[in-house]
Structure formats: C-alpha cells, structure tokens
Design an enzyme around this catalytic site. Structure first.
Site, PDB file in Angstrom:
ATOM      1  N   ASP A 137     -52.961-137.334  59.781  1.00  0.00           N
ATOM      2  CA  ASP A 137     -52.890-137.583  58.342  1.00  0.00           C
ATOM      3  C   ASP A 137     -54.234-137.193  57.721  1.00  0.00           C
ATOM      4  O   ASP A 137     -55.264-137.807  58.007  1.00  0.00           O
ATOM      5  CB  ASP A 137     -52.602-139.081  58.129  1.00  0.00           C
ATOM      6  CG  ASP A 137     -52.549-139.476  56.661  1.00  0.00           C
ATOM      7  OD1 ASP A 137     -52.837-138.625  55.787  1.00  0.00           O
ATOM      8  OD2 ASP A 137     -52.234-140.650  56.410  1.00  0.00           O
ATOM      9  N   ILE A 138     -54.226-136.194  56.866  1.00  0.00           N
ATOM     10  CA  ILE A 138     -55.478-135.662  56.314  1.00  0.00           C
ATOM     11  C   ILE A 138     -56.207-136.702  55.455  1.00  0.00           C
ATOM     12  O   ILE A 138     -57.434-136.638  55.320  1.00  0.00           O
ATOM     13  CB  ILE A 138     -55.216-134.353  55.528  1.00  0.00           C
ATOM     14  CG1 ILE A 138     -56.517-133.554  55.358  1.00  0.00           C
ATOM     15  CG2 ILE A 138     -54.557-134.630  54.179  1.00  0.00           C
ATOM     16  CD1 ILE A 138     -56.306-132.129  54.890  1.00  0.00           C
TER      17      ILE A 138
ATOM     18  N   THR B 265     -46.685-124.655  53.007  1.00  0.00           N
ATOM     19  CA  THR B 265     -45.647-124.607  54.052  1.00  0.00           C
ATOM     20  C   THR B 265     -44.684-125.793  53.993  1.00  0.00           C
ATOM     21  O   THR B 265     -43.822-125.926  54.855  1.00  0.00           O
ATOM     22  CB  THR B 265     -46.268-124.543  55.461  1.00  0.00           C
ATOM     23  OG1 THR B 265     -46.960-125.782  55.717  1.00  0.00           O
ATOM     24  CG2 THR B 265     -47.213-123.371  55.593  1.00  0.00           C
ATOM     25  N   GLY B 266     -44.835-126.665  52.974  1.00  0.00           N
ATOM     26  CA  GLY B 266     -43.903-127.780  52.796  1.00  0.00           C
ATOM     27  C   GLY B 266     -42.861-127.405  51.752  1.00  0.00           C
ATOM     28  O   GLY B 266     -42.102-126.443  51.927  1.00  0.00           O
TER      29      GLY B 266
ATOM     30  N   TYR C 248     -43.130-125.846  49.071  1.00  0.00           N
ATOM     31  CA  TYR C 248     -43.263-124.488  48.534  1.00  0.00           C
ATOM     32  C   TYR C 248     -42.664-123.406  49.439  1.00  0.00           C
ATOM     33  O   TYR C 248     -42.576-122.247  49.035  1.00  0.00           O
ATOM     34  CB  TYR C 248     -44.734-124.166  48.208  1.00  0.00           C
ATOM     35  CG  TYR C 248     -45.215-124.754  46.884  1.00  0.00           C
ATOM     36  CD1 TYR C 248     -44.425-125.619  46.135  1.00  0.00           C
ATOM     37  CD2 TYR C 248     -46.471-124.426  46.374  1.00  0.00           C
ATOM     38  CE1 TYR C 248     -44.860-126.163  44.933  1.00  0.00           C
ATOM     39  CE2 TYR C 248     -46.918-124.956  45.162  1.00  0.00           C
ATOM     40  CZ  TYR C 248     -46.107-125.819  44.451  1.00  0.00           C
ATOM     41  OH  TYR C 248     -46.547-126.341  43.254  1.00  0.00           O
TER      42      TYR C 248
ATOM     43  N   ASP D 139     -50.025-134.005  48.465  1.00  0.00           N
ATOM     44  CA  ASP D 139     -50.603-134.299  47.143  1.00  0.00           C
ATOM     45  C   ASP D 139     -50.406-135.789  46.804  1.00  0.00           C
ATOM     46  O   ASP D 139     -51.368-136.501  46.453  1.00  0.00           O
ATOM     47  CB  ASP D 139     -49.893-133.406  46.114  1.00  0.00           C
ATOM     48  CG  ASP D 139     -50.562-133.370  44.752  1.00  0.00           C
ATOM     49  OD1 ASP D 139     -51.630-133.982  44.595  1.00  0.00           O
ATOM     50  OD2 ASP D 139     -49.999-132.716  43.849  1.00  0.00           O
TER      51      ASP D 139
ATOM     52  N   GLY E 216     -45.345-134.871  48.866  1.00  0.00           N
ATOM     53  CA  GLY E 216     -46.014-134.333  50.055  1.00  0.00           C
ATOM     54  C   GLY E 216     -47.450-134.797  50.187  1.00  0.00           C
ATOM     55  O   GLY E 216     -47.788-135.939  49.867  1.00  0.00           O
TER      56      GLY E 216
HETATM   57  P1  ADP Z   1     -46.700-127.423  49.367  1.00  0.00           P
HETATM   58  O1  ADP Z   1     -46.053-127.819  48.061  1.00  0.00           O
HETATM   59  O2  ADP Z   1     -48.012-126.652  49.168  1.00  0.00           O
HETATM   60  O3  ADP Z   1     -45.760-126.750  50.293  1.00  0.00           O
HETATM   61  P2  ADP Z   1     -46.464-129.990  50.752  1.00  0.00           P
HETATM   62  O4  ADP Z   1     -47.258-131.220  50.498  1.00  0.00           O
HETATM   63  O5  ADP Z   1     -45.015-130.034  50.471  1.00  0.00           O
HETATM   64  O6  ADP Z   1     -47.214-128.820  49.975  1.00  0.00           O
HETATM   65  O7  ADP Z   1     -46.634-129.565  52.275  1.00  0.00           O
HETATM   66  C1  ADP Z   1     -47.765-128.969  52.820  1.00  0.00           C
HETATM   67  C2  ADP Z   1     -47.947-129.442  54.241  1.00  0.00           C
HETATM   68  O8  ADP Z   1     -48.602-130.710  54.227  1.00  0.00           O
HETATM   69  C3  ADP Z   1     -46.660-129.645  55.014  1.00  0.00           C
HETATM   70  O9  ADP Z   1     -46.794-129.006  56.275  1.00  0.00           O
HETATM   71  C4  ADP Z   1     -46.570-131.154  55.175  1.00  0.00           C
HETATM   72  O10 ADP Z   1     -45.949-131.515  56.396  1.00  0.00           O
HETATM   73  C5  ADP Z   1     -48.019-131.541  55.210  1.00  0.00           C
HETATM   74  N1  ADP Z   1     -48.364-132.940  54.896  1.00  0.00           N
HETATM   75  C6  ADP Z   1     -47.694-133.851  54.149  1.00  0.00           C
HETATM   76  N2  ADP Z   1     -48.372-135.019  54.103  1.00  0.00           N
HETATM   77  C7  ADP Z   1     -49.513-134.830  54.842  1.00  0.00           C
HETATM   78  C8  ADP Z   1     -50.625-135.660  55.206  1.00  0.00           C
HETATM   79  N3  ADP Z   1     -50.738-136.938  54.786  1.00  0.00           N
HETATM   80  N4  ADP Z   1     -51.604-135.125  56.001  1.00  0.00           N
HETATM   81  C9  ADP Z   1     -51.530-133.853  56.425  1.00  0.00           C
HETATM   82  N5  ADP Z   1     -50.518-133.032  56.117  1.00  0.00           N
HETATM   83  C10 ADP Z   1     -49.523-133.509  55.346  1.00  0.00           C
END
Ligand code: ADP
Length: 180
Positions: free
Chosen positions: A17-18, A131-132, A134, A41, A39
C-alpha cells in the site's frame, strides 16, 4: 522474498500500500480535477487527510483552473502520510494506443521525477499509473516505465531511490517478467 532491484539498487520493485510508504514523496495517480477519486487517489486522500484536498483546490484556483492536463505533475505536502510530499500527476486514459497514450504515460513519470529532483528529494514511490480504472495494459506500461526511469537515472543523481509500488504480487510479477 527480497524486493527486486535494478540499476545498482536505485530502482526497487515492491508490493503493498503506497500510502504506508515512508519516502520523501509518493506519487498520486490523480485525475485532472485534482479533487480526489477512486483507486490509489482515494486511498491517498483518505490516509493523508483534508489538508491535501485544500492544497489541491488552491492549485486549481491559482495555476490550473481547467484541471491538470495528462502528463503534468504538481506537488502538495503529505498531510498525515509518512511521506513528506505528494506529487500529483495525471496518467492517460487508454483509448487503444493511438491517441498519444505512450508519450503521456512517459511524461507523467518524467515530470514527476523532474519535480522530485527540483525539490532535491532522495526518494520517491510510484503506483502503477493508468493501469487501474484508466485501463492501460500492464505489460505495455512496464516497458515504458522501465525505459523512462532508466533514462532519468543515467542523467540525474536525484532522486537516489525510486520505488515502484504494486498493489498486488501479480502486478509486480507482470512488471519484472515483462522487462526481463
Ligand atoms: P488510474 O486511474 O491511473 O488507472 P487507479 O487508482 O485506478 O489509477 O489504479 C492505478 C494502480 O494503483 C492500480 O494498479 C491499482 O491496483 C493501484 N492501487 C490502488 N490502490 C493502491 C494503493 N493503496 N497502493 C498502491 N497501489 C494502489
């Protein structure tokens, strides 16, 4: 398993988890409104607290009244996060690959790294931008991300450590297998 690393340890691949990452800056895969979303964000705004949205509103008012364009990057403080700063960037929405997606994804990473360098940051952590929701294909993103980081590291000594934080091991494996 030990995290994988490349370029003499300057690029580190991790799963997790970032929002928990203690680095100088984490990158947010924001949308151009900068008003939060789903996601990663949403997770960043929830964990970081309301000060982040307040700063984002200010950026909208002063600098980007129409929203942050794809490929650009801005920063706010980290609020309640362990990270000192958040670099907000907007990745491209995948429309099949012929709409400049590759260049925009490259710019999102490059401009985030350049901002970190300007701020003299030692460490930065990226989620897998675009990659989520989008929809950017993960294998194609991997090649672009690896190359932009490689080129940046060759020319710049800061940030010294660049982390790619994948939300699950499957995504981290796709990255390392694709670039090998
Ligand atoms: P985008 O709209 O740019 O595609 P998303 O948030 O939908 O952004 O997804 C981008 C990536 O972030 C995905 O691979 C998702 O699994 C990942 N992600 C979601 N939550 C977290 C988190 N808390 N920590 C790290 N990566 C995350």
């Amino acid at each position: 398993m030990a995290p994988e690393s490349f370029f003499n340890g300057r690029l580190i691949i991790e799963t997790g988890d970032i929002t928990k990452k203690k680095v100088d800056a984490i990158v947010n895969a924001a949308n151009s409104s900068l008003m939060g979303g789903g996601g990663v964000d949403g997770a960043i705004h929830r964990a970081g607290g309301p000060a982040i949205l307040a700063e984002c509103k200010n950026i909208r008012k002063k600098t980007y009244p129409d929203g942050l364009p794809a490929g650009e990057a801005v920063y706010t403080k980290g609020g309640n996060l362990p990270a000192r700063y958040i670099i907000h960037t907007v990745g491209p929405v995948w429309h099949g690959g012929a709409k400049g997606e590759k260049e925009l994804l490259r710019n999102a990473y490059f401009n985030s790294l350049s901002l970190a360098k300007e701020l003299k940051l030692m460490s930065i952590a990226f989620p897998a931008i675009s990659t989520g929701v989008y929809g950017y294909p993960k294998e194609e993103a991997a090649g672009i991300v690896y190359k932009v980081i490689h080129d940046f590291i060759k020319k710049n000594s800061l940030p010294e450590k660049i982390y790619l934080i994948f939300f699950n091991k499957g995504d981290a494996d796709i990255f390392t297998e694709t670039i090998q």
